[in-house]
Design an enzyme around this catalytic site. Sequence first.
Site, PDB file in Angstrom:
ATOM      1  N   TYR A 224      10.141  32.913 -44.795  1.00  0.00           N
ATOM      2  CA  TYR A 224      10.289  34.361 -44.634  1.00  0.00           C
ATOM      3  C   TYR A 224       9.763  34.793 -43.276  1.00  0.00           C
ATOM      4  O   TYR A 224       8.939  34.120 -42.647  1.00  0.00           O
ATOM      5  CB  TYR A 224       9.571  35.130 -45.746  1.00  0.00           C
ATOM      6  CG  TYR A 224       8.059  35.071 -45.717  1.00  0.00           C
ATOM      7  CD1 TYR A 224       7.309  36.018 -45.014  1.00  0.00           C
ATOM      8  CD2 TYR A 224       7.368  34.087 -46.410  1.00  0.00           C
ATOM      9  CE1 TYR A 224       5.917  35.976 -45.010  1.00  0.00           C
ATOM     10  CE2 TYR A 224       5.987  34.033 -46.409  1.00  0.00           C
ATOM     11  CZ  TYR A 224       5.264  34.985 -45.705  1.00  0.00           C
ATOM     12  OH  TYR A 224       3.889  34.932 -45.695  1.00  0.00           O
ATOM     13  N   CYS A 225      10.285  35.935 -42.817  1.00  0.00           N
ATOM     14  CA  CYS A 225       9.808  36.575 -41.584  1.00  0.00           C
ATOM     15  C   CYS A 225      10.069  38.067 -41.722  1.00  0.00           C
ATOM     16  O   CYS A 225      10.423  38.542 -42.802  1.00  0.00           O
ATOM     17  CB  CYS A 225      10.492  35.981 -40.350  1.00  0.00           C
ATOM     18  SG  CYS A 225      12.286  36.162 -40.343  1.00  0.00           S
ATOM     19  N   THR A 226       9.903  38.824 -40.659  1.00  0.00           N
ATOM     20  CA  THR A 226       9.973  40.278 -40.745  1.00  0.00           C
ATOM     21  C   THR A 226      11.352  40.777 -41.173  1.00  0.00           C
ATOM     22  O   THR A 226      11.491  41.545 -42.127  1.00  0.00           O
ATOM     23  CB  THR A 226       9.602  40.911 -39.396  1.00  0.00           C
ATOM     24  OG1 THR A 226       8.370  40.371 -38.947  1.00  0.00           O
ATOM     25  CG2 THR A 226       9.475  42.422 -39.520  1.00  0.00           C
TER      26      THR A 226
END
Length: 289
Positions: A224-226
């Site tokens: 996951y990331c922003t």
Amino acid sequence: MPREKKKLGAWFPKASVIKGATYDPEKVKSISLLLFYQYSKPQWSESRKLDAVKFVESSSARLNLGGRVRVACEGLNATISGPKGAVVEFTEALKEFDKVFNETDFKFVNDMPLDRAFPDLKVLPVKELVFYGLGEERGLDTVSGGTHLEPQEYHEKLSQASSDTIVIDVRNAYESDIGRFGGQASIGGAELLDPGMRKSTDFVPWLAQPEVREKLKGKEVLMYCTGGVRCERASSLLQRELGDQIKGCFQLQGGIEKYLMAYPEGGHWQGKNFVFDKREAFGVGDPAG
């Protein structure tokens, strides 16, 4: 009055900044944020990349939008702000510019106070949307990356037993320090791995460590990331390096931003989400940051 266009400075000789995205509070009561990325298929030529730069500059100036936009031959990564109608019109114009934007997962954050708008538009022509420094001979495509999961599907994967599932935070350490997916630990869910990166290029040597590779073997790996764009590059690297040694690679469609829209009470998220706009960071019950 036309908005003034300037160069950004010596550090970014090809970048531009267009000043003056301002709004009359008597006429504009709130603004919307637009967050998106899109990889072009096939990649644009250098001349088409220049067309994209000119399109973003002219359309944003015409619609009185601010924001930050990275433009590469491989596509666009952008955060745009402005009145809701103008922001929606920009997305429709993008689809006219290139049909690939019909596939884009546009994320709208509406009803933000006026002080969350960018005061200018910065357009940065770059070689990679997410720089890994691998060079052309070791370059990555995004077609062979992880399976995209909508927030609900991702939430279910996070709830799987830690003995079978690993989740990797592919953001930088200063982002993960203030918020992360850790709530699943209370139910024995996916084990969180934080590479502790200072910059995106740190992911390459981190993944090359024997102890990291051993940890991931035989597991389902979530990332996951922003907003999702960093997962595209990270999952492609993981698939290339360890694809035959893991049970699958999955990434959060739309990133943390979209997950918190689906789970406004937080779900498995803990803390604040660091963002690259005027909100700076936001958490449950504090959407404006």
